[in-house]
Design a protein around this motif. Sequence first.
Motif, PDB file in Angstrom:
ATOM      1  N   ALA A  34       1.041  -1.275   0.218  1.00 44.58           N
ATOM      2  CA  ALA A  34      -0.132  -0.021  -0.002  1.00 44.58           C
ATOM      3  C   ALA A  34       0.952   1.401   0.149  1.00 44.58           C
ATOM      4  CB  ALA A  34      -0.907  -0.175   1.287  1.00 44.58           C
ATOM      5  N   ILE A  35       2.081   1.230   0.829  1.00 44.27           N
ATOM      6  CA  ILE A  35       2.893   2.221   0.901  1.00 44.27           C
ATOM      7  C   ILE A  35       3.375   2.577  -0.595  1.00 44.27           C
ATOM      8  CG2 ILE A  35       4.818   3.377   1.661  1.00 44.27           C
ATOM      9  CD1 ILE A  35       4.444   1.948   4.400  1.00 44.27           C
ATOM     10  N   GLN A  36       3.861   1.468  -1.400  1.00 45.31           N
ATOM     11  CA  GLN A  36       4.546   1.550  -2.642  1.00 45.31           C
ATOM     12  C   GLN A  36       3.565   2.099  -3.552  1.00 45.31           C
ATOM     13  OE1 GLN A  36       4.897  -0.864  -0.445  1.00 45.31           O
ATOM     14  NE2 GLN A  36       7.191  -0.832  -0.022  1.00 45.31           N
ATOM     15  N   ARG A  37       2.407   1.876  -3.554  1.00 41.14           N
ATOM     16  CA  ARG A  37       1.501   2.034  -4.443  1.00 41.14           C
ATOM     17  C   ARG A  37       0.925   3.695  -4.063  1.00 41.14           C
ATOM     18  NH1 ARG A  37      -0.539  -3.157  -3.336  1.00 41.14           N
ATOM     19  NH2 ARG A  37      -1.998  -2.262  -2.075  1.00 41.14           N
ATOM     20  N   ARG A  38       1.389   4.183  -3.202  1.00 38.10           N
ATOM     21  CA  ARG A  38       1.204   5.604  -2.461  1.00 38.10           C
ATOM     22  C   ARG A  38      -0.436   5.571  -2.242  1.00 38.10           C
ATOM     23  NH1 ARG A  38       4.745   9.592  -3.956  1.00 38.10           N
ATOM     24  NH2 ARG A  38       6.546   8.825  -4.820  1.00 38.10           N
ATOM     25  N   GLU A  39      -0.981   4.579  -1.445  1.00 33.02           N
ATOM     26  CA  GLU A  39      -2.325   4.738  -1.316  1.00 33.02           C
ATOM     27  C   GLU A  39      -2.541   5.301   0.206  1.00 33.02           C
ATOM     28  OE1 GLU A  39      -3.612   0.631  -3.621  1.00 33.02           O
ATOM     29  OE2 GLU A  39      -3.097   0.515  -1.564  1.00 33.02           O
ATOM     30  N   LEU A  40      -1.384   5.495   0.998  1.00 27.05           N
ATOM     31  CA  LEU A  40      -1.539   6.048   2.325  1.00 27.05           C
ATOM     32  C   LEU A  40      -1.523   7.566   2.334  1.00 27.05           C
ATOM     33  CD1 LEU A  40       0.396   3.547   4.574  1.00 27.05           C
ATOM     34  CD2 LEU A  40      -2.157   3.454   4.080  1.00 27.05           C
ATOM     35  N   ALA A  41      -2.274   8.323   3.039  1.00 28.61           N
ATOM     36  CA  ALA A  41      -2.140   9.534   3.392  1.00 28.61           C
ATOM     37  C   ALA A  41      -2.287  10.023   4.708  1.00 28.61           C
ATOM     38  CB  ALA A  41      -3.167  10.458   2.339  1.00 28.61           C
ATOM     39  N   LEU A  42      -1.868  11.141   5.130  1.00 23.89           N
ATOM     40  CA  LEU A  42      -2.211  11.711   6.430  1.00 23.89           C
ATOM     41  C   LEU A  42      -3.037  12.992   6.213  1.00 23.89           C
ATOM     42  CD1 LEU A  42       1.403  11.807   8.129  1.00 23.89           C
ATOM     43  CD2 LEU A  42      -0.401   9.843   8.364  1.00 23.89           C
ATOM     44  N   HIS A  43      -4.036  12.658   7.083  1.00 20.02           N
ATOM     45  CA  HIS A  43      -4.945  13.952   7.338  1.00 20.02           C
ATOM     46  C   HIS A  43      -4.741  14.569   8.802  1.00 20.02           C
ATOM     47  CE1 HIS A  43      -8.068  12.928   4.357  1.00 20.02           C
ATOM     48  NE2 HIS A  43      -7.021  12.877   3.680  1.00 20.02           N
ATOM     49  N   TYR A  44      -4.861  16.029   8.657  1.00 14.40           N
ATOM     50  CA  TYR A  44      -4.499  16.775  10.040  1.00 14.40           C
ATOM     51  C   TYR A  44      -5.596  17.334  10.422  1.00 14.40           C
ATOM     52  CZ  TYR A  44       0.144  15.979   7.992  1.00 14.40           C
ATOM     53  OH  TYR A  44       1.236  15.148   7.416  1.00 14.40           O
ATOM     54  N   GLN A  45      -5.951  16.888  11.806  1.00 16.10           N
ATOM     55  CA  GLN A  45      -7.262  17.778  12.428  1.00 16.10           C
ATOM     56  C   GLN A  45      -6.620  18.679  13.465  1.00 16.10           C
ATOM     57  OE1 GLN A  45      -9.527  15.183  14.912  1.00 16.10           O
ATOM     58  NE2 GLN A  45     -11.386  16.414  14.494  1.00 16.10           N
ATOM     59  N   PRO A  46      -7.306  19.967  13.563  1.00 20.85           N
ATOM     60  CA  PRO A  46      -6.725  20.942  14.383  1.00 20.85           C
ATOM     61  C   PRO A  46      -6.995  20.717  15.933  1.00 20.85           C
ATOM     62  CG  PRO A  46      -8.734  21.659  13.300  1.00 20.85           C
ATOM     63  CD  PRO A  46      -8.288  20.455  12.504  1.00 20.85           C
ATOM     64  N   ILE A  47      -6.142  21.224  16.984  1.00 23.87           N
ATOM     65  CA  ILE A  47      -6.164  21.266  18.212  1.00 23.87           C
ATOM     66  C   ILE A  47      -6.180  22.804  18.671  1.00 23.87           C
ATOM     67  CG2 ILE A  47      -5.111  20.652  20.603  1.00 23.87           C
ATOM     68  CD1 ILE A  47      -4.151  18.246  18.815  1.00 23.87           C
ATOM     69  N   VAL A  48      -7.060  23.219  19.452  1.00 21.07           N
ATOM     70  CA  VAL A  48      -7.208  24.650  19.602  1.00 21.07           C
ATOM     71  C   VAL A  48      -7.212  24.873  21.161  1.00 21.07           C
ATOM     72  CG1 VAL A  48      -8.621  25.132  17.315  1.00 21.07           C
ATOM     73  CG2 VAL A  48      -9.616  24.713  19.503  1.00 21.07           C
ATOM     74  N   ASP A  49      -6.954  26.204  21.232  1.00 24.56           N
ATOM     75  CA  ASP A  49      -7.044  26.375  22.739  1.00 24.56           C
ATOM     76  C   ASP A  49      -8.207  27.053  23.101  1.00 24.56           C
ATOM     77  OD1 ASP A  49      -7.056  29.137  21.967  1.00 24.56           O
ATOM     78  OD2 ASP A  49      -5.151  29.681  22.509  1.00 24.56           O
ATOM     79  N   ALA A  50      -8.622  27.665  24.351  1.00 22.65           N
ATOM     80  CA  ALA A  50      -9.919  28.148  24.603  1.00 22.65           C
ATOM     81  C   ALA A  50     -10.228  29.355  23.732  1.00 22.65           C
ATOM     82  CB  ALA A  50     -10.233  28.631  26.221  1.00 22.65           C
ATOM     83  N   ASN A  51      -9.292  30.129  23.231  1.00 20.63           N
ATOM     84  CA  ASN A  51      -9.525  31.217  22.523  1.00 20.63           C
ATOM     85  C   ASN A  51      -9.901  30.777  20.766  1.00 20.63           C
ATOM     86  OD1 ASN A  51      -9.532  33.301  24.421  1.00 20.63           O
ATOM     87  ND2 ASN A  51      -7.414  32.701  24.427  1.00 20.63           N
ATOM     88  N   ARG A  52     -10.008  29.541  20.747  1.00 19.08           N
ATOM     89  CA  ARG A  52      -9.760  28.962  19.292  1.00 19.08           C
ATOM     90  C   ARG A  52      -8.399  29.082  18.224  1.00 19.08           C
ATOM     91  NH1 ARG A  52     -14.122  32.120  15.197  1.00 19.08           N
ATOM     92  NH2 ARG A  52     -12.868  33.397  14.272  1.00 19.08           N
ATOM     93  N   ALA A  53      -7.490  29.582  19.008  1.00 19.12           N
ATOM     94  CA  ALA A  53      -6.309  29.736  18.131  1.00 19.12           C
ATOM     95  C   ALA A  53      -5.614  28.179  17.997  1.00 19.12           C
ATOM     96  CB  ALA A  53      -5.363  30.392  19.050  1.00 19.12           C
TER      97      ALA A  53
END
Length: 293
Positions: A34-53
């Motif tokens: 799967a790696i060689q065929r480039r089927e894996l990807a990373l997605h990114y989910q935000p982590i925020v503080d109390a001020n939504r930064a």
Amino acid sequence: AGWLFFLKDITESEATHPALCNRQRLLEQALDGAIQRRELALHYQPIVDANRAVLGMEALVRWQHAGLGLISPGDFMPIAERNGKIVGIGQWIMQTACAQLAAWQRAPHSRHWQLSVNISAREIYEPTFFEVLQDTITASGVDPAGLKLELTETLPLSSPDQVLQRQLRNLVDQGVQLVLDDYGTGCTSLNYVKHLPVSWLKIDRSFVDGVLDNSRDQKIIAAILALADSLDIRVVAEGVETLEQFDYLHRAGCHAFQGYLFGRPLPADRLTDRGDANQLASSVLPGNYRVPA
Ligand code: C2E
Ligand code: MG
Ligand code: MG
Ligand code: MG
């Protein structure tokens, strides 16, 4: 003889759900290359503080297979753990994550973002894990202070052994932060808090789900926050979906928040092509969002 019934259950489910077993076998075979065929990807989910930064992101792996479609990590990571493919997959994840973090550290709006990477027990007990991680950090040129390792409480030992403790301390000395993921769901929680230099506890989504109307969830969260406070550990809540949940957790004293309310996991180019940090914050956060007074 409870375990006997358990065994019987497994055998019966294999017999009555052959399709399920076929799917497992199919996934296991498809994972090959799967790696060689480039089927894996990373997605990114935000982590925020109390001020939504935006404090940073959590990397979440995705597997896009031509025939099988999008497969979630909950479906294929357990298979990869069982057959050992997790080691190669984990190395690919760490390389990809470090390259992304290095790029974020070079850009003004994301210079201080931290990137959380999930590490499974099977990976961390691989004899070469720390050596490979150190090489990846060096080769990518990241400032290790931007890296967080999310460890689940399901590590197999009742308490982490001396060698593991020393290796983790070595990383922490370089600025890497340790997060105990899915906190409250495992049975070794206190041993890990006692023995590891942990910076964050991540309250499991199952407690956040019921936080508004389940008094047991409320009490468990209060206990986690009290423990963390007395040990100078910060607390992040995962799976925050509503403003009311955020409000409760914020008032209760959580330091950081993650969940669909703030943003879903996305490919990096869909997070960063919008310009500066404020634009990013408003693009990943609902427009009508306000921090409660
Ligand atoms: P986790 O580390 O506890 O990640 C949180 C999971 O909750 C993610 O699912 C995320 O997409 C989902 N989530 C986030 N916010 C919300 C929300 O507001 N509501 C709901 N319902 N769900 C939310 P995902 O991406 O399917 O990952 C599942 C698990 O697979 C992760 O749990 C982690 O244990 C494992 N995993 C994911 N990526 C990796 C990885 O790169 N390496 C390793 N070893 N494990 C990974
Ligand atoms: Mg995690
Ligand atoms: Mg988690
Ligand atoms: Mg979880």
